[in-house]
Design an enzyme around this catalytic site. Structure first.
Site, PDB file in Angstrom:
ATOM      1  N   PHE A  65       0.730  -1.241   0.034  1.00 57.23           N
ATOM      2  CA  PHE A  65       0.023   0.431   0.131  1.00 57.23           C
ATOM      3  C   PHE A  65       0.613   1.283   0.109  1.00 57.23           C
ATOM      4  O   PHE A  65       0.646   2.093  -0.011  1.00 57.23           O
ATOM      5  CB  PHE A  65      -1.109   0.005   0.826  1.00 57.23           C
ATOM      6  CG  PHE A  65      -1.813  -1.301   0.873  1.00 57.23           C
ATOM      7  CD1 PHE A  65      -2.593  -1.323  -0.706  1.00 57.23           C
ATOM      8  CD2 PHE A  65      -2.767  -0.943   1.894  1.00 57.23           C
ATOM      9  CE1 PHE A  65      -3.376  -2.527  -0.214  1.00 57.23           C
ATOM     10  CE2 PHE A  65      -4.294  -1.632   1.592  1.00 57.23           C
ATOM     11  CZ  PHE A  65      -4.409  -2.943   0.644  1.00 57.23           C
ATOM     12  N   ASN A  96       8.080  -2.707   2.368  1.00 55.78           N
ATOM     13  CA  ASN A  96       8.935  -2.411   1.483  1.00 55.78           C
ATOM     14  C   ASN A  96       8.408  -0.857   0.689  1.00 55.78           C
ATOM     15  O   ASN A  96       8.055  -0.358   0.102  1.00 55.78           O
ATOM     16  CB  ASN A  96       9.695  -2.635  -0.434  1.00 55.78           C
ATOM     17  CG  ASN A  96       8.221  -3.070  -0.646  1.00 55.78           C
ATOM     18  OD1 ASN A  96       7.390  -3.248  -0.429  1.00 55.78           O
ATOM     19  ND2 ASN A  96       8.296  -3.945  -2.477  1.00 55.78           N
ATOM     20  N   ASP A 305      -0.595  -9.310  -4.286  1.00 56.54           N
ATOM     21  CA  ASP A 305       0.406  -8.854  -4.374  1.00 56.54           C
ATOM     22  C   ASP A 305      -0.047  -7.817  -5.136  1.00 56.54           C
ATOM     23  O   ASP A 305       1.089  -7.021  -5.911  1.00 56.54           O
ATOM     24  CB  ASP A 305       1.550 -10.060  -5.285  1.00 56.54           C
ATOM     25  CG  ASP A 305       2.836  -9.471  -5.213  1.00 56.54           C
ATOM     26  OD1 ASP A 305       3.225  -8.141  -4.864  1.00 56.54           O
ATOM     27  OD2 ASP A 305       3.526  -9.755  -6.322  1.00 56.54           O
ATOM     28  N   HIS A 309       1.669   0.930  -9.621  1.00 56.32           N
ATOM     29  CA  HIS A 309       2.563   1.719  -9.866  1.00 56.32           C
ATOM     30  C   HIS A 309       1.515   2.946 -10.636  1.00 56.32           C
ATOM     31  O   HIS A 309       0.285   2.623 -11.373  1.00 56.32           O
ATOM     32  CB  HIS A 309       3.621   1.704 -10.695  1.00 56.32           C
ATOM     33  CG  HIS A 309       4.782   0.958 -10.205  1.00 56.32           C
ATOM     34  ND1 HIS A 309       5.565   1.890  -9.353  1.00 56.32           N
ATOM     35  CD2 HIS A 309       4.722  -0.483  -9.828  1.00 56.32           C
ATOM     36  CE1 HIS A 309       6.006  -0.126  -8.598  1.00 56.32           C
ATOM     37  NE2 HIS A 309       5.851  -0.778  -9.128  1.00 56.32           N
TER      38      HIS A 309
END
Length: 446
Positions: A65, A96, A305, A309
């Protein structure tokens, strides 16, 4: 004297760990209290579920997120909106971010950011590095931590533990099951020169099947050496499925709707960067191998997953285009379409999207419908056909790799701890998500 509940789900076909059949569900205080014939009972709210399936709330155990640090792509609020619009009641979010979730303070920061903003229940992975193994035992026991995540191959962000010594150090430090992005970084480094500028069909050449199976074999060997449990994320190759079938005692397995549905090279030629993810969408041979693994019972969970973007970022020519695609909102519709096509049963769908997550991660009180458990439900219209569009996407990224695909089977309600959060495509309760509780990290209560 008739019984009174906060909520009754009336007349739906309940699909649960003990089979399926028409039943009512009574909810009080956010918990399931009774399943059966409640025709003589009353409730503050009754939802007519006639003609619908009622399944345990779907749990997506792999989402990105992007908050903190990349909020222009997604944030905890918008990502959780996409989740509940897709029938998902709980998510496990990846570390990440920028900065990474690699310390107790960063975990607490994420919990604080989620409070009163996330629409679904949530947990966060602790990110492993080559330097923070000493912090991981504390982090994995914190409220709202779903476990430790290790990147053995570089992907979006800076987290990477590529060497056996580093992975072994992480596994020796922790006690819970760790989740792994399993691609061999050494092989990826050797093959990066094979990327053809502007040609996304070269992505599965750079990150080939051998990089995945090499890493997964190393990982299983290290799990056995340390006596620890591992969870292999987004398995993408037929060979990994066959190998992991022989190592079920230490390794659990995730598959994604993307790898089960999309197929190269066609998808790269058609939607280009929108099909780019790590590990890659592969060809028909590997897709068939994943389905064979799912049908043999090797796959434990389906995770999306979800890794958004912007379209502007995706417009860069390969390999400058980033890997990752939105998926949390499409997990349920895509997999229900596979159910309607006869590729798996609705009972297996429930096992992969709720029961499996509860077993693998030791979730306390979620993952099935039972008295005393959280009243999390996904309401499904198995006959409804809908064309998936970019406009339907609630993610900040505003697109989906499945745009233009018509699916049959659609989530029409998301109920989290007895609260209706999504009904018929509309958000009806905001920001009510709470941290998920785990059996191996139970909070202390006086």
């Amino acid at each position: 004297m008739s019984r009174t509940f906060d909520l009754i789900l009336k007349g739906g076909e309940v699909v649960n760990h003990d089979g399926r059949g028409v039943a009512d569900i009574g909810v009080t205080g956010g918990k399931t209290v009774e399943i059966g014939d409640l025709s003589q009972a009353s409730a503050a709210e009754t939802i007519d579920c006639t003609g619908l399936l009622v399944v345990p709330g779907v749990i997506d155990t792999q989402v990105h997120f992007r908050e903190p640090g990349m909020e222009w792509k997604e944030d905890l609020q918008s990502g959780s909106l996409a989740a509940v619009m897709g029938g998902v009641t709980a998510v496990f979010e990846m570390p990440n971010t920028e900065p990474t979730t690699t310390s107790p303070d960063m975990h607490l920061d994420k919990l604080a950011r989620a409070k009163n903003r996330m629409h679904c229940d949530h947990a966060f992975y602790a990110g492993a590095t080559s330097e923070n193994s000493g912090l991981l035992p504390e982090m994995e026991r914190m409220v709202g931590c779903c476990g430790v995540k290790v990147f053995m191959g570089a992907s979006t962000g800076s987290l990477l533990v590529k060497d056996d010594e580093g992975v072994e150090r992480v596994l020796n430090a922790i006690s819970r099951r760790a989740a792994f992005h399993s691609e061999d970084e050494y092989r990826l480094e050797e093959r990066r020169s094979l990327a053809v500028e502007g040609d996304w069909t070269s992505h599965p050449v750079v990150r080939d099947a051998e990089a995945a199976i090499l890493s997964t074999k190393r990982l299983v060997r290290l799990a056995r050496k340390t006596g620890k449990r591992i969870h292999v994320l987004h398995v993408s190759t037929a060979e990994e499925m066959d190998f992991l079938a022989a190592h079920r005692d230490v390794a659990s397995v995730e598959a994604t709707p993307q790898h089960l549905t999309l197929e190269g090279p066609e998808i790269y030629e058609r939607i280009k960067a929108r099909a780019q993810m790590n590990p890659p969408v592969r060809d028909a041979y590997h897709r068939a191998g994943l389905w064979r693994g799912l049908q043999r019972g090797i796959v434990d969970v389906i995770g999306s997953d979800h890794a958004p973007h912007t379209l502007e970022e995706k417009a860069r020519p390969y390999p400058a285009s980033p890997s990752g695609m939105p998926g949390v909102q499409t997990l349920v519709p895509i997999m229900l379409d596979h159910v309607n096509a006869g590729r798996l049963t609705i009972e297996r769908f429930v096992d992969l999207t709720s029961h499996g997550a509860q077993r693998i991660f030791g979730i306390a009180g979620k993952g099935r419908m039972a008295a005393g458990w959280d009243a999390d439900f996904t309401l499904i219209d198995m006959k409804r056909s809908v064309e998936i569009t970019d406009e339907w996407s609630a993610s900040k990224s505003g697109w989906t790799p499945f745009a233009g695909m018509t699916v049959t089977g659609w989530p029409v309600g998301t109920i989290v701890r007895g609260k209706s959060v999504m009904r018929d495509g509309a958000l009806v309760t905001e920001g009510a998500g709470e941290p998920v509780i785990f059996q191996e990290a139970l909070p202390k209560r006086g």
